[in-house]
Design a protein around this motif. Sequence first.
Motif, PDB file in Angstrom:
ATOM      1  N   GLY A  32      22.261 -32.674  12.326  1.00  0.00           N
ATOM      2  CA  GLY A  32      21.740 -33.356  13.518  1.00  0.00           C
ATOM      3  C   GLY A  32      20.990 -34.630  13.197  1.00  0.00           C
ATOM      4  N   TYR A  36      23.303 -42.468  16.283  1.00  0.00           N
ATOM      5  CA  TYR A  36      24.231 -43.143  17.191  1.00  0.00           C
ATOM      6  C   TYR A  36      23.425 -44.076  18.102  1.00  0.00           C
ATOM      7  CZ  TYR A  36      27.204 -39.370  15.509  1.00  0.00           C
ATOM      8  OH  TYR A  36      27.899 -38.507  14.699  1.00  0.00           O
TER       9      TYR A  36
ATOM     10  N   HIS B  28      17.857 -34.230  28.056  1.00  0.00           N
ATOM     11  CA  HIS B  28      16.983 -35.400  27.962  1.00  0.00           C
ATOM     12  C   HIS B  28      15.604 -35.026  27.420  1.00  0.00           C
ATOM     13  CE1 HIS B  28      19.728 -37.422  31.119  1.00  0.00           C
ATOM     14  NE2 HIS B  28      20.008 -37.891  29.928  1.00  0.00           N
ATOM     15  N   ARG B  31      16.114 -34.605  23.663  1.00  0.00           N
ATOM     16  CA  ARG B  31      16.403 -35.843  22.948  1.00  0.00           C
ATOM     17  C   ARG B  31      15.263 -36.852  23.034  1.00  0.00           C
ATOM     18  NH1 ARG B  31      21.116 -37.687  21.410  1.00  0.00           N
ATOM     19  NH2 ARG B  31      20.586 -39.739  22.242  1.00  0.00           N
ATOM     20  N   GLU B  32      14.702 -36.983  24.236  1.00  0.00           N
ATOM     21  CA  GLU B  32      13.773 -38.095  24.432  1.00  0.00           C
ATOM     22  C   GLU B  32      12.304 -37.706  24.317  1.00  0.00           C
ATOM     23  OE1 GLU B  32      15.237 -40.351  27.794  1.00  0.00           O
ATOM     24  OE2 GLU B  32      17.212 -40.401  26.823  1.00  0.00           O
ATOM     25  N   ARG B  33      11.965 -36.483  24.666  1.00  0.00           N
ATOM     26  CA  ARG B  33      10.551 -36.098  24.526  1.00  0.00           C
ATOM     27  C   ARG B  33      10.288 -35.440  23.185  1.00  0.00           C
ATOM     28  NH1 ARG B  33       8.161 -36.809  29.583  1.00  0.00           N
ATOM     29  NH2 ARG B  33       9.728 -36.857  31.238  1.00  0.00           N
ATOM     30  N   HIS B  35      12.401 -35.667  20.579  1.00  0.00           N
ATOM     31  CA  HIS B  35      13.064 -36.464  19.527  1.00  0.00           C
ATOM     32  C   HIS B  35      14.091 -35.666  18.732  1.00  0.00           C
ATOM     33  CE1 HIS B  35      10.083 -39.396  20.603  1.00  0.00           C
ATOM     34  NE2 HIS B  35       9.129 -38.520  20.344  1.00  0.00           N
ATOM     35  N   THR B  37      17.460 -35.570  18.472  1.00  0.00           N
ATOM     36  CA  THR B  37      18.630 -36.320  18.926  1.00  0.00           C
ATOM     37  C   THR B  37      19.949 -35.779  18.351  1.00  0.00           C
ATOM     38  OG1 THR B  37      18.209 -37.901  17.168  1.00  0.00           O
ATOM     39  CG2 THR B  37      17.379 -38.471  19.350  1.00  0.00           C
ATOM     40  N   GLY B  38      19.874 -34.661  17.668  1.00  0.00           N
ATOM     41  CA  GLY B  38      21.120 -34.056  17.178  1.00  0.00           C
ATOM     42  C   GLY B  38      21.995 -33.577  18.324  1.00  0.00           C
ATOM     43  N   HIS B  40      23.922 -34.036  21.538  1.00  0.00           N
ATOM     44  CA  HIS B  40      24.493 -35.273  22.090  1.00  0.00           C
ATOM     45  C   HIS B  40      24.937 -35.119  23.539  1.00  0.00           C
ATOM     46  CE1 HIS B  40      25.516 -36.276  17.656  1.00  0.00           C
ATOM     47  NE2 HIS B  40      24.323 -36.735  17.984  1.00  0.00           N
ATOM     48  N   ILE B  41      25.116 -36.257  24.184  1.00  0.00           N
ATOM     49  CA  ILE B  41      25.629 -36.273  25.554  1.00  0.00           C
ATOM     50  C   ILE B  41      27.030 -36.879  25.521  1.00  0.00           C
ATOM     51  CG2 ILE B  41      25.283 -37.113  27.916  1.00  0.00           C
ATOM     52  CD1 ILE B  41      22.280 -37.504  27.120  1.00  0.00           C
ATOM     53  N   ALA B  50      29.299 -31.339  23.741  1.00  0.00           N
ATOM     54  CA  ALA B  50      28.509 -32.037  22.714  1.00  0.00           C
ATOM     55  C   ALA B  50      27.021 -31.707  22.835  1.00  0.00           C
ATOM     56  CB  ALA B  50      28.718 -33.547  22.828  1.00  0.00           C
ATOM     57  N   VAL B  78      20.782 -27.857  16.819  1.00  0.00           N
ATOM     58  CA  VAL B  78      21.359 -28.030  15.483  1.00  0.00           C
ATOM     59  C   VAL B  78      20.278 -28.236  14.424  1.00  0.00           C
ATOM     60  CG1 VAL B  78      21.665 -30.546  15.694  1.00  0.00           C
ATOM     61  CG2 VAL B  78      23.188 -29.232  14.199  1.00  0.00           C
ATOM     62  N   GLU B  79      19.183 -28.851  14.829  1.00  0.00           N
ATOM     63  CA  GLU B  79      18.121 -29.117  13.853  1.00  0.00           C
ATOM     64  C   GLU B  79      17.483 -27.824  13.345  1.00  0.00           C
ATOM     65  OE1 GLU B  79      18.395 -30.757  16.766  1.00  0.00           O
ATOM     66  OE2 GLU B  79      18.163 -32.916  16.458  1.00  0.00           O
ATOM     67  N   PHE B 104      30.201 -36.572  16.167  1.00  0.00           N
ATOM     68  CA  PHE B 104      29.540 -36.556  17.475  1.00  0.00           C
ATOM     69  C   PHE B 104      29.594 -35.179  18.133  1.00  0.00           C
ATOM     70  CE2 PHE B 104      28.652 -37.903  21.877  1.00  0.00           C
ATOM     71  CZ  PHE B 104      27.591 -38.758  21.654  1.00  0.00           C
ATOM     72  N   THR B 106      29.917 -32.428  16.446  1.00  0.00           N
ATOM     73  CA  THR B 106      29.565 -31.427  15.435  1.00  0.00           C
ATOM     74  C   THR B 106      28.329 -30.575  15.777  1.00  0.00           C
ATOM     75  OG1 THR B 106      30.528 -32.948  13.842  1.00  0.00           O
ATOM     76  CG2 THR B 106      29.233 -31.133  12.954  1.00  0.00           C
ATOM     77  N   PRO B 107      27.217 -31.184  16.214  1.00  0.00           N
ATOM     78  CA  PRO B 107      26.061 -30.333  16.529  1.00  0.00           C
ATOM     79  C   PRO B 107      26.377 -29.275  17.592  1.00  0.00           C
ATOM     80  CG  PRO B 107      25.381 -32.616  16.331  1.00  0.00           C
ATOM     81  CD  PRO B 107      26.881 -32.617  16.319  1.00  0.00           C
TER      82      PRO B 107
END
Lengths: 801, 161
Positions: A32, A36, B28, B31-33, B35, B37-38, B40-41, B50, B78-79, B104, B106-107
Motif C-alpha cells: 500500500g 499515485y 475518503h 485516505r484523506e484523514r 493518510h 492511501t493504499g 484506492h478509488i 480497488a 492493505v497497510e 492499482f 493490488t491493495p
Amino acid sequence: MGILEDQQARIDQLGGIGCGRKRKEDARFIQGKGNYVDDVKLPGMLHADFVRSPYGHARIKSIDTSKALALPGVRAVLTAKDLAPLKLHWMPTLAGDVQAVLADEKVGFQYQEVAFVVADDRYIAADAVDLVKVEYEELPSITDPFHSMDPDAPVIRPDLDGKDTGAHGKRKHYNHIFTWEVGDKAETDRVFETAPVTVKEQIWYPRNHGMPLETCGSVASFDKVNGELKVWVTSQAPHVVRTVVSLLSGLDESKVHVVAPDIGGGFGVKVGVYPGYVCSIVASIVLGKPVKWIEDRVEHLAATAFGRDYHMTGELAADADGRIQAARFYVLADHGAFDSCADPTKWPAGFFNICTGSYDIKAAHVTVDGVYTNKTPGGVSYRCSFRVTEGSYVIERMIDVLAQKMGLDKAEIRLRNFIKPEQFPYQSALGWEYDSGSYEAGLRKVMEVCDYAALRREQEEKRKRGELMGIGLSTFTEIVGAGPTKICDILGVGMFDSCEIRIHPTGSAIARFGTKDQGQSHRTTYAQILATEVGIPSESIMIEEGDTDTAPYGLGTYGSRSTPTAGAAAARAGRKIRAKAQKIAAHLLEVAEDDLEWDIDRFVVKGVPDQAKTMKEIAWAAYNRTPPGLEPGLEAVEYYDPPNMTYPSGAYLCVVDIDRHTGEVKVRRFYALDDCGTRINPMVIDGQIHGGLTEAFAVAMGQELPYDKAGNLLGASLLDYFVPTAVETPRYETDFTVTPSPHHPIGAKGVGESPHVGGVSAFSNAVIDAFAHAGVTHLNMPYKSSTVWKTIHTLNLDQRA
Amino acid sequence: MSEQQTVGFTVNGERHTVSVPTRELLVHTLRERLHLTGTHIGCDSSHCGACTVDLNGRSVKSCTVLTVQAQNAEVLTVEGLAGPDGLHPLQEGFREEHGLQCGFCTPGMLVRAYRFLQENPDPDEDQIRTGMAGNLCRCTGYQNIVKAIRYAAEKQTAGSV
C-alpha cells in the motif's frame, strides 16, 4: 566454446537479460505504499470538479455561476470567458487540431467540459457543480459518421468555418478532417480488375475505451514567489506534457516541473493532454494554491479519449490458388467533435498501413477519411501502436473471408501467403521495411501443439450434430517502437528515447529514462539490460522515470516503444560505460586496451584469466585513478534515434464453443505464440501477454461505447462497459519463437501490445468461424450473448431436434 | 450541507476517533484523514474493488460505505496486512507469482483475498475466480493472481499443520 561453471555463476549473479527476476516494483505496491496522483496531498490543496454538458450538441445561451460561488468553501468557477483573456480556452491537440478546454459558446459532445469548479474539498466541489446553471439550446446531433458529410449536415465545428485545409491537407466538407492515402492506387485497381478471385467485406471496429483502473487526474501547484509550476499528472509522456504546458502557459520550460508518479495503468488513454490538466494548472496560477483534479469513472469513460471506431471496407484479390495479389482498404474514421487522436504528427491514421500484415502482398492501397461527429474526441491507441490493431484486424479478418470464399482451410491460406524468412528485410507495398520474422515456423508450431487437424475434425463432427464450435487463427505482425525521428514526431519533438546512467564509486548505479512505466516493469527489465551490458548486478541498479527535472528528455511509454527505443538507449549507454571502463582497466592492469576482453562482469587480459579487473573495482578507480587525460567519473547518456521500427509477430489459436440456445461464447482454449525477438524477462513477458489477451477478450466480447441519435452516450459506467472479471476471463497458454531484430542493439522488439493486437482477431475469427458453415463471413464485434443469440436465431441454428 | 458526527473505530489494530460529515465515505476518511492511501478509488460505484477493505470480518467496497457506518468497527486495510515477522503470505504470493503490474488494484485484491482465504482456506482455481469476482484488474488477466492466492493458501495451510 562452453561456459565455465564460474562464468555461469557470475551470469546468474548479474540477473541480466533472459532471467525471470522478480519485480522491483512490487514491494511498495503490495504494502500500500504506491504513490499515485490522487495520493499527492499538499498543504492548502483545493479540489476541482467539472460541470459537463448533458447534450451531445447544443449552443450555450448562458452560464450563471452565482449560486455556486455563494456556497461556502467554493473558491472559483472558471468558464471559457475566464480562460479567454489568457488564450487558454482552446488548446492544440496532438493531431494538429484544436480542442475547447472549456466549451466556447457551444458543446460538441455529451459530457463536454463546460465549467471548472474549485472548492475546499471534493464534496463541496460536487455540490457546487449542481449549482452552476447553464442554459442550452439543443442542436441536432450527428452520431453516424456516414452522415457527417451529408450536404445538409449540422455544422459541428463553427470555429473551422471557411478553413478548407486542415493539418493533413484538403478538407472536402465542413465536417471532414482529413483524407490520408498510401500505396499504388493504379496498380492495385489494375490487379483487382483482372484477378480470378476477389472478396469484399464491411468491417466495423467499434468505439471502445482503454479504461485503466486509475482514472486521469492532476495536481497543479504554482509557486508565485519563484514563478515555478509543479504538476503531478497521470501521464505516459510527462516530458511532452512539460513542453506543452510551457508552450501554453508561456512559462520557461525550466520553471515547469512535471512529475508522472506511479501510474495505475495507461493503455494509451494517458498519452494526451486533457482539459482537466489545463484547468487545474490555470486554477492554481489564478488562486495561488495547489489544485487537485481527479475524474470519476463515468467522466473517464465519457470524456477521456476513446479508442478505435473505424468503419473499414476490406478487399482482397487473389489468384486461383488463394495467393493474395492485392489489398484495398477504405476507412471512415469517426474522430468525434475534435481531432484529438494521439498519433505521431505526420500520421493522421497512425500506422494503419501495416494492414498488409504478415503476408507477401505486392500491390496495396489505403484511403482513410477522418470525420467529425458529436461524440467524445479521441482515437488514442488502446494498447496498440497507433491504429495497428485496426490494420491487423482488417487483414486477419479478410484472409479468413478469402479462405471461406475459396473453400480453403484458414491455416493453409496463411501458409501460402506468409512472407518467407529469406525475404527479410521485407519492403511492404504500403511503405514499411519489416526487420525480421519467422511466420511459418510460428504457425506450424501452434498447429502441431494444438493438433489443429484434430480440432477441425472435431468441429466437423459437432456441426453434424448442430453444435457450434469455432477455431480462430491470428498470425499478426505489429509495427512498434516509434521513431525514427525523421518520420515520427510529436508536436515537432522527434520520437527518440533516452537513458542516463551513473555508476557510483562502490559499484552500484542509478539509471534514468525518458519513458514512463504504467505496469510494464521497467524498473525490473531496464536493470536487466544494463546488468548484462555493464556487468553490475541488476539488484544494484536503481531505475527512475517520470520526474522531468531529473530524467533525460524522452517521448514516453506507449505503442510498445519503451524496449525498442529506451531499451536500446540503455544498451548503448551501457556500452559507453564499458568503453570507458576498458580504458580504466587497461590503466590499472598496465596493458593496452586491445589486450583486454570483456568477460561478463570484468575485463580480463587475453589469455591470462587471473589478470582481471571487475566492474566494481573499475567503478572505484573511476573516482580516483583514471588514466591521464581521462576525466573522472563513470556516467553515460544516450539519446537513441532508432533506424527503423521493430516488427513483433505472433501466431494465436483460439477455440470457442457457443451455446446455441443462449448465445454464450465459451473460450475453451487459447494458445498464444509470440515472437518479440530477444526476451529480456520471460516472467514479465508472460504477464504482459496474459493482460493484453484479456483486454482483447474484453474488446471482442463486450466493450463498446454506443450513442443514440440524440448524442447520448449509452454505456459510460461499469454498469454497462464490459470489463471481464476473473470468472469470465479465459485461461491462456503461452509459447514463443525468437527472431531477433537485426537493428536493435540487443535484438529485442517489444511485446506489451502484441497480445491485444493479435488477440482481438483470434477471438473474433473464432466466433465467426463457428458460423462459417452457415455462410457467415463476418460479424461485427462485440459478441455479447444477446447479439450472438440473434445471429443463431436468424440462421435457424437453434432448432431443437 | 452535512452534519458532523464523531466516529470511533479501529484500523489495522489502531484506535481512531474522527469527526466527519455524515455523508463522508469510508474510503475518503481512510485516505484523506488517516493518510492510508493504499486503498484506492477506481469507480465510485462498487464495481471495481480497488477500494476493498475488511470491515468487521467482511470484505466491503469502502467507496460505498459511509464512515458513520463504521462506528466501533474493526477495519483492516492493505497497510495492516504485513505482520511483525514480515510480509503476509498473500503479499509474498503476489510478488512470487507476478500477480501485479501497475499495482492499482493490488491493495483491494490482497485485502479481498485475505478474507476469501478465511472463508475457504483451500480453494481450487474456479473457487478463487468466483471468490475474487468483485475485484477488477486491467493488467494481469488474473491468471497470476489466481496462482498468487494458491501460493498463499498452500503456505498458510502448511503453516497451520
